[in-house]
Scaffold this active site. Structure first.
Site, mmCIF file in Angstrom:
data_model
loop_
_atom_site.group_PDB
_atom_site.id
_atom_site.type_symbol
_atom_site.label_atom_id
_atom_site.label_comp_id
_atom_site.label_asym_id
_atom_site.label_seq_id
_atom_site.Cartn_x
_atom_site.Cartn_y
_atom_site.Cartn_z
ATOM 1 N N GLU A 109 18.366 24.584 45.149
ATOM 2 C CA GLU A 109 19.740 24.120 45.361
ATOM 3 C C GLU A 109 20.194 24.373 46.794
ATOM 4 O O GLU A 109 20.779 23.488 47.427
ATOM 5 C CB GLU A 109 20.712 24.855 44.420
ATOM 6 C CG GLU A 109 20.407 24.677 42.954
ATOM 7 C CD GLU A 109 19.544 25.784 42.358
ATOM 8 O OE1 GLU A 109 19.796 26.156 41.202
ATOM 9 O OE2 GLU A 109 18.616 26.264 43.046
ATOM 10 N N HIS A 160 16.243 28.952 47.435
ATOM 11 C CA HIS A 160 16.226 28.287 46.133
ATOM 12 C C HIS A 160 16.364 26.785 46.351
ATOM 13 O O HIS A 160 16.874 26.329 47.391
ATOM 14 C CB HIS A 160 17.378 28.783 45.270
ATOM 15 C CG HIS A 160 17.207 30.186 44.783
ATOM 16 N ND1 HIS A 160 17.958 30.707 43.762
ATOM 17 C CD2 HIS A 160 16.375 31.181 45.181
ATOM 18 C CE1 HIS A 160 17.602 31.956 43.538
ATOM 19 N NE2 HIS A 160 16.635 32.272 44.401
ATOM 20 N N CYS A 168 21.691 29.937 39.546
ATOM 21 C CA CYS A 168 22.038 31.358 39.533
ATOM 22 C C CYS A 168 23.394 31.545 40.225
ATOM 23 O O CYS A 168 23.968 30.604 40.771
ATOM 24 C CB CYS A 168 20.955 32.161 40.249
ATOM 25 S SG CYS A 168 20.896 31.878 42.036
ATOM 26 N N CYS A 188 23.502 30.409 43.916
ATOM 27 C CA CYS A 188 23.524 28.955 44.071
ATOM 28 C C CYS A 188 24.856 28.359 43.635
ATOM 29 O O CYS A 188 25.361 27.428 44.259
ATOM 30 C CB CYS A 188 22.356 28.337 43.317
ATOM 31 S SG CYS A 188 20.773 28.742 44.088
#
Length: 170
Positions: free
Chosen positions: A58, A56, A86, A89
């Site tokens: 992040e 992801h 999410c 993260c």
């Protein structure tokens, strides 16, 4: 807490990174880590191209920042991301000791800051992160909406082409 000019500046940078994800046919999310007014890490979504469910924006930005500063702890840093993080993260944000999180659009299905969960408010966490959502929410949300609208159109077109070839159902 309200967004500053600096917050908007860095969110524009995160949006540019989201554009790189979009160009790679990944869900367009971008993230940038800033410390003392300087970019120390950047990333955009790449789980599909990287065959990595943890890739992801992040996570990639945090990894980049940790390598650049030579420490996985990023106390004093701000993470800017175009979409509400999410649960995975948020966990990485806490473990990296980021001091501040600024995000654009909310993620009603999987957002772990204010939408589906409020993970940063869990009392057992050993690090507190100041969070500010909704910074440039409209352009951040628009990038995501346009991406998924385009995806749905492409799926409909493929189905139409497939059904137009006269193939018979099994």
């Amino acid at each position: 807490m309200t967004a500053t000019t600096e917050d908007r500046f860095w969110m524009v940078r995160a949006l540019a990174l989201a554009g790189q994800a979009d160009a790679a046919d990944e869900v367009p999310v971008g993230a940038v880590v800033v410390l003392d007014g300087k970019e120390i890490g950047a990333g955009f979504n790449a789980p599909i191209s990287g065959c990595d469910p943890t890739a992801h924006a992040e996570i990639r930005a945090l990894r980049d920042a940790a390598v650049r500063v030579g420490n996985y702890r990023l106390a004093g840093a701000t993470l800017y991301v175009t979409l509400e993080p999410c649960t995975m993260c948020v966990g990485a944000i806490v473990h990296s000791r980021v001091s501040r999180l600024v995000y654009g659009a909310v993620e009603p299905k999987a957002g772990a800051v204010e939408s589906a969960r409020r993970t940063l408010e869990e009392p057992h966490l050993n690090w507190r992160v100041e969070a500010l959502g909704g910074v440039m929410a409209e352009p951040c949300g628009q990038v995501i909406s346009e991406f998924f609208s385009r995806r749905r159109r492409e799926i409909r077109q493929r189905r139409k082409q497939h059904s137009g070839k006269g193939s018979e159902a099994p």
